[in-house]
Design a protein around this motif. Structure first.
Motif, short mmCIF file in Angstrom:
data_model
loop_
_atom_site.label_atom_id
_atom_site.label_comp_id
_atom_site.label_asym_id
_atom_site.label_seq_id
_atom_site.Cartn_x
_atom_site.Cartn_y
_atom_site.Cartn_z
N GLY A 15 50.87 37.22 39.20
CA GLY A 15 49.58 37.11 39.86
C GLY A 15 48.54 36.49 38.95
O GLY A 15 48.86 35.79 37.98
N ASN A 318 44.89 33.12 46.52
CA ASN A 318 44.04 34.22 46.09
C ASN A 318 44.20 35.42 47.03
O ASN A 318 44.71 35.29 48.14
CB ASN A 318 42.57 33.80 46.11
CG ASN A 318 42.27 32.70 45.13
OD1 ASN A 318 42.93 32.58 44.10
ND2 ASN A 318 41.27 31.88 45.44
N ARG A 319 43.70 36.56 46.58
CA ARG A 319 43.72 37.75 47.44
C ARG A 319 42.67 37.66 48.54
O ARG A 319 42.82 38.24 49.62
CB ARG A 319 43.48 39.01 46.62
CG ARG A 319 43.74 40.29 47.41
CD ARG A 319 43.52 41.53 46.57
NE ARG A 319 42.11 41.70 46.22
CZ ARG A 319 41.66 42.68 45.45
NH1 ARG A 319 42.51 43.56 44.94
NH2 ARG A 319 40.38 42.78 45.18
N LYS A 335 39.83 42.85 52.04
CA LYS A 335 41.27 42.62 52.14
C LYS A 335 42.02 43.47 51.12
O LYS A 335 41.60 43.59 49.97
CB LYS A 335 41.58 41.14 51.93
CG LYS A 335 40.97 40.25 53.02
CD LYS A 335 41.33 38.79 52.82
CE LYS A 335 40.70 37.93 53.89
NZ LYS A 335 40.99 36.49 53.72
N ASP A 336 43.14 44.05 51.55
CA ASP A 336 43.93 44.88 50.65
C ASP A 336 45.20 44.16 50.24
O ASP A 336 45.64 43.19 50.88
CB ASP A 336 44.29 46.21 51.33
CG ASP A 336 45.21 46.01 52.52
OD1 ASP A 336 46.43 46.11 52.35
OD2 ASP A 336 44.70 45.73 53.62
N GLY A 337 45.82 44.63 49.15
CA GLY A 337 46.99 43.97 48.60
C GLY A 337 48.19 43.97 49.51
O GLY A 337 48.93 42.98 49.58
N TRP A 340 47.76 41.34 52.17
CA TRP A 340 47.94 40.03 51.54
C TRP A 340 49.43 39.72 51.38
O TRP A 340 49.89 38.61 51.70
CB TRP A 340 47.25 40.01 50.18
CG TRP A 340 47.50 38.79 49.35
CD1 TRP A 340 46.78 37.63 49.36
CD2 TRP A 340 48.54 38.61 48.38
NE1 TRP A 340 47.32 36.73 48.46
CE2 TRP A 340 48.39 37.31 47.85
CE3 TRP A 340 49.57 39.42 47.91
CZ2 TRP A 340 49.25 36.80 46.87
CZ3 TRP A 340 50.43 38.91 46.94
CH2 TRP A 340 50.26 37.63 46.43
N GLY A 364 50.76 35.11 43.25
CA GLY A 364 49.35 35.23 43.55
C GLY A 364 48.48 34.56 42.51
O GLY A 364 48.90 34.32 41.39
N LYS A 367 42.55 37.61 41.52
CA LYS A 367 42.40 38.96 42.05
C LYS A 367 43.69 39.55 42.61
O LYS A 367 43.67 40.59 43.27
CB LYS A 367 41.27 39.04 43.10
CG LYS A 367 39.93 38.55 42.60
CD LYS A 367 39.44 39.29 41.37
CE LYS A 367 38.81 40.63 41.71
NZ LYS A 367 38.15 41.24 40.53
N THR A 368 44.82 38.91 42.36
CA THR A 368 46.10 39.52 42.69
C THR A 368 46.70 40.06 41.40
O THR A 368 46.84 39.34 40.41
CB THR A 368 47.09 38.52 43.33
OG1 THR A 368 47.32 37.42 42.44
CG2 THR A 368 46.55 38.00 44.65
N GLU A 372 49.83 43.83 44.00
CA GLU A 372 50.10 42.82 45.04
C GLU A 372 51.47 42.17 44.84
O GLU A 372 52.19 41.90 45.81
CB GLU A 372 49.00 41.74 45.01
CG GLU A 372 47.68 42.17 45.61
CD GLU A 372 46.87 43.08 44.71
OE1 GLU A 372 45.93 43.73 45.21
OE2 GLU A 372 47.16 43.14 43.49
#
Length: 381
Positions: A15, A318-319, A335-337, A340, A364, A367-368, A372
């Motif tokens: 990520g 990206n997340r 948004k949550d992992g 995603w 990812g 922000k992952t 994630e």
């Protein structure tokens, strides 16, 4: 679709290293070197971040070299010699993380011992725009000679005029960008011990078609005039491009932006020297991928017809959080992992079944983190 996916080659990428260092390891990387800042100051934290992604299921880890270039090191107060040493040390840190991970016990869900999976190291190389302040990988406004003169009062453009003079300036910009990428590649390729532990070379977040041409020229020059003299081979390499708000940053003279098809043609089909092993999208909102990728299929098929092999598709969106380059800060979304990972997993499965690609590298970007990547691994493997 699931049966199709089982037959395809899928590699899990890690990520966003920089944002993971900030969020999970509490590092302050608001610095010219960004994720490369801890290479000397706190190398163990980079190893720990790599290990977190490997334990989450990643097959491929990217080095902490995205913003590494001689001009960023100079701005940070490093000598040229120290810059080379630090860049090569980043590869050594990824190698150490790989070594430690492969020595860890690995067990199946039933408690049985499993052989450690294959781990690859990808050399992360951001675009020229990532070395500027503020960063320009999302706008592509490069100063001369890398781009056109920018107006202080009128409307700005990142495209040269379609005139004899404009074409001369564009050729000069490609030359300058090729020299930038060629020089940086040499920092790694000139050291055999460093180069042999690199499995992939990742040219990331490229915002301009002329920079794609420049990267292809740099790889051609390195292979013909550099690596060929030392007996080394260029590694499989990819180009990923970014699409802020769903659009490629490079503008058209008549309005609008170049399409994903235009960009994929530049990387995979046009006669511009060495051809990328893989092409894809990074640092882009997941919601834009389905439409953007439909435009790429024709270029992938042309590549297959022209060169006799299918390219790889590279995807690491990206997340969903929004970055402000002026303040170097993130604006978090809801948004949550897990959501995603499910969304990206669906995009990957659709594309491995289209028959255009040899395989997919999926992971990812900003922000992952390991959470994630662990969720994505469960979706795809």
């Amino acid at each position: 679709m699931e049966n199709c996916a089982k037959k395809a080659q899928v590699l899990i990428l890690d990520g966003g290293l920089g944002t993971t260092l900030e969020d999970d390891f509490h590092q302050d990387i608001s610095h010219a070197l960004w994720s490369a800042k801890p290479i000397d100051e706190n190398p163990e934290v980079i190893i720990s971040a790599h290990l977190a992604f490997l334990r989450a299921g990643a097959n491929v880890i990217l080095t902490s070299t995205y913003q590494c270039a001689y001009n960023t090191f100079e701005r940070a107060g490093y000598s040229r010699q120290d810059a080379v040493r630090t860049m090569r040390k980043s590869v050594a840190l990824a190698r150490e993380a790989k070594r430690r991970f492969l020595e860890e016990p690995h067990a199946s869900d039933h408690g049985n011992s499993l052989p450690p999976r294959e781990v690859k190291i990808a050399l992360s190389l951001g675009p020229y725009g990532a070395t500027l302040f503020p960063a320009q990988e999302f706008d592509g406004f490069y100063p001369p000679p890398y781009g056109p003169v920018l107006s202080d009062t009128g409307e700005r453009t990142n495209t040269f005029a379609d005139t004899p003079e404009g074409r001369v300036h564009e050729d000069a910009a490609i030359d300058a960008l090729a020299a930038f990428h060629h020089e940086r590649l040499h920092a790694f390729a000139d050291d055999e011990e460093t180069w042999k532990f690199i499995d992939f070379v990742a040219f990331e977040t490229v915002p301009l078609r002329r920079e794609i041409y420049a990267i292809r020229r740099a790889v051609t020059q390195l292979t013909n005039g550099g690596l060929g003299n030392t007996g080394l081979q260029m590694k499989p390499w990819w180009i990923t491009t970014d699409y802020p708000d769903g659009h490629f940053p490079e503008m058209k003279l008549g309005g609008g932006h170049l399409t994903t098809a235009d960009v994929a043609q530049a990387a995979l089909v046009e006669d511009r020297g060495a051809v990328a092993w893989g092409f894809g999208i990074n640092c882009t909102g997941l919601e834009f991928l389905p439409v953007l990728l439909k435009e790429v299929h024709s270029a992938a098929k042309e590549h297959w017809e022209k060169y006799g092999e299918r390219p790889w598709l590279i995807l690491y969106p990206n997340r969903g959080d929004v970055y402000d380059p002026e303040t170097q800060s993130w604006h978090q979304t809801e948004k949550d992992g897990q959501g995603w990972a499910v969304g990206l997993g669906g995009v990957v499965l659709e594309n491995v079944c289209c028959g255009c690609w040899e395989g997919v590298v999926a992971g990812g970007c900003c922000k992952t983190g390991p959470t994630e990547i662990a969720a994505l691994t469960k979706e795809l493997l």
